[in-house]
Design a protein around this motif. Sequence first.
Motif, PDB file in Angstrom:
ATOM      1  N   ILE A   1       0.823  -1.204   0.000  1.00 26.46           N
ATOM      2  CA  ILE A   1       0.000   0.000   0.000  1.00 26.46           C
ATOM      3  C   ILE A   1       0.863   1.262   0.000  1.00 26.46           C
ATOM      4  N   ASN A   2       1.841   1.337   0.923  1.00 24.12           N
ATOM      5  CA  ASN A   2       2.596   2.583   1.080  1.00 24.12           C
ATOM      6  C   ASN A   2       3.697   2.774   0.059  1.00 24.12           C
ATOM      7  N   HIS A   3       4.265   1.684  -0.423  1.00 21.36           N
ATOM      8  CA  HIS A   3       5.448   1.846  -1.260  1.00 21.36           C
ATOM      9  C   HIS A   3       5.242   1.409  -2.702  1.00 21.36           C
ATOM     10  N   VAL A   4       4.357   0.452  -2.930  1.00 20.35           N
ATOM     11  CA  VAL A   4       4.206  -0.031  -4.300  1.00 20.35           C
ATOM     12  C   VAL A   4       3.041   0.660  -4.993  1.00 20.35           C
ATOM     13  N   ILE A   5       1.848   0.519  -4.437  1.00 16.90           N
ATOM     14  CA  ILE A   5       0.670   1.052  -5.127  1.00 16.90           C
ATOM     15  C   ILE A   5       0.710   2.576  -5.157  1.00 16.90           C
ATOM     16  N   ARG A   6       1.023   3.177  -4.027  1.00 18.68           N
ATOM     17  CA  ARG A   6       1.093   4.636  -3.958  1.00 18.68           C
ATOM     18  C   ARG A   6       2.058   5.200  -4.997  1.00 18.68           C
ATOM     19  N   ASN A   7       3.251   4.612  -5.082  1.00 14.06           N
ATOM     20  CA  ASN A   7       4.229   5.102  -6.059  1.00 14.06           C
ATOM     21  C   ASN A   7       3.768   4.862  -7.491  1.00 14.06           C
ATOM     22  N   SER A   8       3.083   3.732  -7.701  1.00 14.51           N
ATOM     23  CA  SER A   8       2.662   3.413  -9.068  1.00 14.51           C
ATOM     24  C   SER A   8       1.574   4.341  -9.554  1.00 14.51           C
ATOM     25  N   LEU A   9       0.772   4.864  -8.631  1.00 11.39           N
ATOM     26  CA  LEU A   9      -0.374   5.684  -9.030  1.00 11.39           C
ATOM     27  C   LEU A   9       0.047   6.967  -9.742  1.00 11.39           C
ATOM     28  N   ILE A  10       1.306   7.403  -9.532  1.00 13.65           N
ATOM     29  CA  ILE A  10       1.770   8.625 -10.180  1.00 13.65           C
ATOM     30  C   ILE A  10       1.573   8.527 -11.689  1.00 13.65           C
ATOM     31  N   ASN A  11       1.988   7.395 -12.266  1.00  8.44           N
ATOM     32  CA  ASN A  11       1.829   7.224 -13.710  1.00  8.44           C
ATOM     33  C   ASN A  11       0.367   7.102 -14.087  1.00  8.44           C
TER      34      ASN A  11
ATOM     35  N   VAL B   1      -4.995  17.668 -12.508  1.00 15.02           N
ATOM     36  CA  VAL B   1      -4.039  16.550 -12.560  1.00 15.02           C
ATOM     37  C   VAL B   1      -2.680  16.978 -12.028  1.00 15.02           C
ATOM     38  N   ASP B   2      -2.210  18.142 -12.479  1.00 14.95           N
ATOM     39  CA  ASP B   2      -0.887  18.603 -12.046  1.00 14.95           C
ATOM     40  C   ASP B   2      -0.828  18.812 -10.542  1.00 14.95           C
ATOM     41  N   ILE B   3      -1.913  19.351  -9.982  1.00 19.17           N
ATOM     42  CA  ILE B   3      -1.917  19.595  -8.532  1.00 19.17           C
ATOM     43  C   ILE B   3      -1.937  18.259  -7.779  1.00 19.17           C
ATOM     44  N   THR B   4      -2.757  17.323  -8.255  1.00 13.92           N
ATOM     45  CA  THR B   4      -2.797  15.994  -7.628  1.00 13.92           C
ATOM     46  C   THR B   4      -1.419  15.339  -7.679  1.00 13.92           C
ATOM     47  N   TYR B   5      -0.813  15.441  -8.836  1.00 14.26           N
ATOM     48  CA  TYR B   5       0.515  14.904  -9.089  1.00 14.26           C
ATOM     49  C   TYR B   5       1.521  15.430  -8.060  1.00 14.26           C
ATOM     50  N   ARG B   6       1.462  16.752  -7.864  1.00 13.31           N
ATOM     51  CA  ARG B   6       2.389  17.399  -6.942  1.00 13.31           C
ATOM     52  C   ARG B   6       2.137  16.949  -5.502  1.00 13.31           C
ATOM     53  N   ILE B   7       0.852  16.716  -5.155  1.00  7.32           N
ATOM     54  CA  ILE B   7       0.534  16.283  -3.796  1.00  7.32           C
ATOM     55  C   ILE B   7       1.136  14.897  -3.556  1.00  7.32           C
ATOM     56  N   ILE B   8       1.055  14.023  -4.575  1.00  4.03           N
ATOM     57  CA  ILE B   8       1.576  12.666  -4.398  1.00  4.03           C
ATOM     58  C   ILE B   8       3.098  12.643  -4.513  1.00  4.03           C
ATOM     59  N   ASP B   9       3.639  13.344  -5.490  1.00  2.00           N
ATOM     60  CA  ASP B   9       5.081  13.286  -5.713  1.00  2.00           C
ATOM     61  C   ASP B   9       5.734  14.643  -5.455  1.00  2.00           C
ATOM     62  N   PRO B  10       6.430  14.770  -4.323  1.00  2.00           N
ATOM     63  CA  PRO B  10       7.018  16.061  -3.954  1.00  2.00           C
ATOM     64  C   PRO B  10       8.163  16.484  -4.863  1.00  2.00           C
ATOM     65  N   ARG B  11       8.642  15.596  -5.751  1.00  2.00           N
ATOM     66  CA  ARG B  11       9.768  15.967  -6.611  1.00  2.00           C
ATOM     67  C   ARG B  11       9.336  16.853  -7.765  1.00  2.00           C
ATOM     68  N   VAL B  12       8.023  16.906  -8.022  1.00  3.01           N
ATOM     69  CA  VAL B  12       7.526  17.664  -9.169  1.00  3.01           C
ATOM     70  C   VAL B  12       7.822  19.154  -9.011  1.00  3.01           C
TER      71      VAL B  12
END
Lengths: 308, 324
Positions: free
Chosen positions: A223-233, A295-306
């Motif tokens: 949940i925390n490391h696989v699915i969450r990270n995959s959802l970015i794409n 989408v861009d805002i959601t993206y940024r919330i999930i991935d802080p590197r954006v």
Amino acid sequence: MGVLTVYIVKRVLLVLPTLIGVITMIFFLVRILPGDPTHLLAGEQASPEIIERLKAEFGLDRPIYEQYILYLKSVLTLDFGTSYRTYTPVIVEIMSRFPNTVILALSAMLIAIFAGIALGIVSALRVGSVIDRAVIIFTSIYVSMPVFWLGLLLIYFFAVQLKILPAGGIGSPAHVILPSLALSHTPLSYIARITRESILETLSQEHVRLAIARGLPLRSILINHVIRNSLINVITVIGYFTGVLLGGAVVTETVFAWPGIGRLLIESIAARDYIMIQGIVIFIAMIFIFVNLIVDITYRIIDPRVRL
Amino acid sequence: MSAILAIESLSIAYQTEKGLLRAVDNVDLRIEDREIVCLVGESGSGKTTVANTILRILPPNAIILDGRVLFEGVDLLNMEEEDMSKIRGRKINIVPQNPSTALNPILNIETQFCEFLKHKKGIRERDRCREIAIDLLGRVGIADPERVLKLYPHQLSGGMKQRVLIAIAISTSPRLLVADEPTSMLDATIQSQILDLLLDINRREGLSMLLITHDLGVAMSACNRIYVMYAGEIVESGSTERVISKPLHPYTIALIDNAFLSFKSQGIKRAVSGEPPNLIDLPSGCRFSSRCPMAFDKCVKERPNLVQRGIDSVRCFLYHDASA
């Protein structure tokens, strides 16, 4: 202000230049089209006096930069002009159809997101298994089906044979089921595939291997490391299709007699209602810009590197 | 002294399309309490397979052919997966090779630290976890732990990330730390800092360490004892002092020559010429014979045994007579 707030403000400010760019492009594209819109309005036999009066009425006698500024102003206030065909303001026509498109697009996306992500996860976690292969074959066939054919199949089975769902039109929640099923087939297949690929990619990443070596519970890792990270794409794909579907689904709306933006566009093209066509195109572009913003805002919330 | 870890005649192969790849062959290795043991060898010699066996995180195509891995007297290879996952992260912990990819890029340090503490120490309160994390980050030499906790991995340097990872690794007071090339991805100056930190932790926390490295320089400055691995076998072992000053096996001698030559600016690095043998189709004789400058007839025909003398051991026919 937090980093996230700064990002959101910057991103929202970026909407304006994009919007102006789109409007500018459409304005000049229409201007370089051959033919004079006033002739179209007044008819071939119109006298020069009538043409001149019409030009004055529509501001077409003014210099092009003035026309452009005027046009920009009116479009930004959602004034797209008046339909040649129905003599109602374009925005009124669009808004009478848009809710239908929203209902159809969102139900289709809900089906696509839930089924697509579920299929993607199941197939990635059982990679190489019968289930995995079944998902791959199913999504390949499903995505290749032409939507009109899939629509007709659905109508045949559920409306004609089983008689449990209406074949077309609007009015009840049951009316939404078949068209949204038909419309969801492409996004569903793409979401399933992208989810599968990103999960497989994430699973091979070093931080997941380390989490396993540290003995974290499998559930927590998934949940925390696989699915969450995959959802970015996956979010990128979801955003793209949400934009596409909100722009109207010409074929699906036609097959199911669904009065949405897509049908309005087809009707307007058939009637050469240029003002309406232009208005719909700009409206769809605006929807796209708005969805991209989300989408861009959601993206940024999930991935802080954006970064912007 | 009692052994924390005792690996006994461990043999591991990987099932590949071309046949069985004998990655680890009959390896014995002991780590005493509070000891730092180095496993030295070139890439592909089986070092990482040994480390992965200890944690039982071998890939699915690995086959354990033989051997035991006794941790505090209990064989890890016979343990139920459920019990094993309790040992991972608690009694045995790991320091990864590449700190830049070892943290989840989209979670901040606090979230990752607290997730570990929650599952491995049962600490659920965020404040309590933060307190512990701040203390641990301070102990690994991070000057402003409160700020670092709020940061994401991409905002930290490689050395900082490795410090964070070490802090997480020691948070459960493990008995054994497995560090697989913990410094090889870092800049030279940061390398020695991290190595010093690991030595310091070994002293302060009283834990044992298996340090895996291809770099004899690292082994020299950090380890009590060294095991040299070549083509899946231990070819020499002994105290660091003895192995460096009086290496026995021709492979060790070549490695040390290399390590010292690379210090001289004009010295041409004399690589150990040739390639290690194919682990799927092993030669019948000594595995180093094709590259060995001292090889003679017997070396190509027969396999030398590991000759044991006290804590020293060597697998070479040059020393067979002396032991007989």
